[in-house]
Design a protein around this motif. Sequence first.
Motif, PDB file in Angstrom:
ATOM      1  N   SER A  33     126.648  60.791  55.494  1.00 56.51           N
ATOM      2  CA  SER A  33     124.473  60.923  55.627  1.00 56.51           C
ATOM      3  C   SER A  33     124.118  61.872  56.776  1.00 56.51           C
ATOM      4  O   SER A  33     122.470  61.329  56.031  1.00 56.51           O
ATOM      5  N   TYR A  35     122.411  64.622  58.531  1.00 60.33           N
ATOM      6  CA  TYR A  35     121.607  66.740  57.873  1.00 60.33           C
ATOM      7  C   TYR A  35     122.437  67.358  58.313  1.00 60.33           C
ATOM      8  O   TYR A  35     123.055  68.865  57.707  1.00 60.33           O
ATOM      9  N   LEU A  40     128.233  70.149  54.175  1.00 62.76           N
ATOM     10  CA  LEU A  40     126.628  69.823  52.943  1.00 62.76           C
ATOM     11  C   LEU A  40     126.499  71.575  52.543  1.00 62.76           C
ATOM     12  O   LEU A  40     125.766  71.727  51.286  1.00 62.76           O
ATOM     13  N   ARG A  44     125.986  71.488  47.836  1.00 64.79           N
ATOM     14  CA  ARG A  44     124.256  71.789  47.625  1.00 64.79           C
ATOM     15  C   ARG A  44     124.317  73.283  47.038  1.00 64.79           C
ATOM     16  O   ARG A  44     123.762  73.119  46.010  1.00 64.79           O
ATOM     17  N   ASN A 126     115.408  68.493  54.416  1.00 64.19           N
ATOM     18  CA  ASN A 126     116.888  67.646  53.402  1.00 64.19           C
ATOM     19  C   ASN A 126     116.682  66.538  53.158  1.00 64.19           C
ATOM     20  O   ASN A 126     117.876  67.381  52.105  1.00 64.19           O
ATOM     21  N   SER A 130     118.835  66.729  49.558  1.00 63.13           N
ATOM     22  CA  SER A 130     119.972  66.110  48.925  1.00 63.13           C
ATOM     23  C   SER A 130     120.243  65.505  47.460  1.00 63.13           C
ATOM     24  O   SER A 130     121.264  65.013  47.477  1.00 63.13           O
ATOM     25  N   PRO A 432     125.932  61.885  49.888  1.00 61.24           N
ATOM     26  CA  PRO A 432     125.771  62.571  48.331  1.00 61.24           C
ATOM     27  C   PRO A 432     126.973  61.780  47.774  1.00 61.24           C
ATOM     28  O   PRO A 432     126.971  61.845  46.482  1.00 61.24           O
TER      29      PRO A 432
END
Length: 478
Positions: A33, A35, A40, A44, A126, A130, A432
Amino acid sequence: MRIARRAVPHRLSGCFWALTAFLFLAFATGGGSRYDIQSLAILRPASAVLIAFAIWGVTTRQLRALRAPLLFLGAMALLILSHLVPLPWSIWSQLPGRETIVAIDEAAGLGRIWRPLALVPVGAWNAFFSLLPPLAVLLVGARLSLAERRALVVPLLLLAIISAVVALLQLGGGEDSPLYLYRVTSNGAAVGLFANRNHQAVFLACMFPLLALFASPTTFPRWDRRVSLGLALACGALLVALILVTGSRAGLLAMVVGLAGAVMLDTISRKTPTGRGVMTWTVPAAAILILVGLVIGTGRAESVDRLLGSAGSGEIRYRAWGPIFTMAKDYFPAGSGIGSFAEVYRLHEPYALLDWTTFLRAHNDPLELLLTGGAPAMLLLVVAVGAYVRQCVTWWRSGAREGTRSVTKGAALCVIAILGLASLGDYPLRTPALACLLCVMLLWLYGADGAGGHDNSFDGTASDPKTSTPKEGRGSNA
């Protein structure tokens, strides 16, 4: 009314395989979780590509079927963006909780500069980005047929098995095992594909309703019931053992809810014309009790030890809820800004709670939303809870009206309940991976009317396009 049926070749669309691949990517790279997780940077951009792919072929009818979750996701995005709009100093300085920042600006001689509502803008950005993985799941899922949506139960169960196997190997490798995927993690615990053992345990607990769906005669009608039942029971036994050794008390309670949901769904599936006692729970229940006894007897049931221990009542996460609620009142109704919890908590952290650990989350998502999002975020939460209750009522009443209830929708409601209850003592939906799991459940709840007008059933048959689609769990006579 008799519904005509004709044989068609069994086929899965490219959208199904694209979504399946994305779910595997989400669980491989989005199990934390924080950032600053480097993976990521893969997840993303891949989400953005998948969104473009989904928009290219999606129809208005398919989107209309998912309008409720899509509108809610859009409202979340608008709330976050509103926290990033710079406000005049005369307005910003009058917002509740800004007194300390105003005093610092005056002492530093910065003048009357414009600031956004979010005290930590990078945290708000962020939070905005997300939303990309959940949006990708919803848009691609909108293009799937009804049968393809039900078939997503298979990749989800495969992910659970993979996470369970990785967790076992982590236990064997010790705290320094290279199989821990994240730098900040619960070293020495069976976290699997996640960074947090609570998230791993909650994910595994969510699989019990899915196992009941997998074994239901409405999911894969041509499968031998003994095969699907045997696989479901074997996977269930593995999941029970893994949840017990994770050391997660939240996971242990979630397992109880998940098992109860599985029993309820099996009872429903046995009321269908094709469900001839798919699961008889006497033997499985006895086997599970024996397994639990063995795990506890060998001293590996860390979840039970922590639940029965005295450490839980004095943990900082629970003692901090009172001060966090006081902070929330100080920032109400605007809130401190989405994504600002860690910094705001450090600004107001009580002296009695100071220690060497970093408190990054409230471990209570509604409470954290109250602090960071204020009244608008709480309004969205109330809308979400109301929509869930409405879906539960509709699903329950449909059984009285039609003689059976959708096992798929029932499984989705059970999983959402587990994730919601876990959010009262943790933050599973901020990962995510579990956010994508939630969106698959929303596809099962809301997507029935936008599946492209065909069923593509996995029994090798499909409904005649000139007639209505048969209800799940019903035979050829309606």
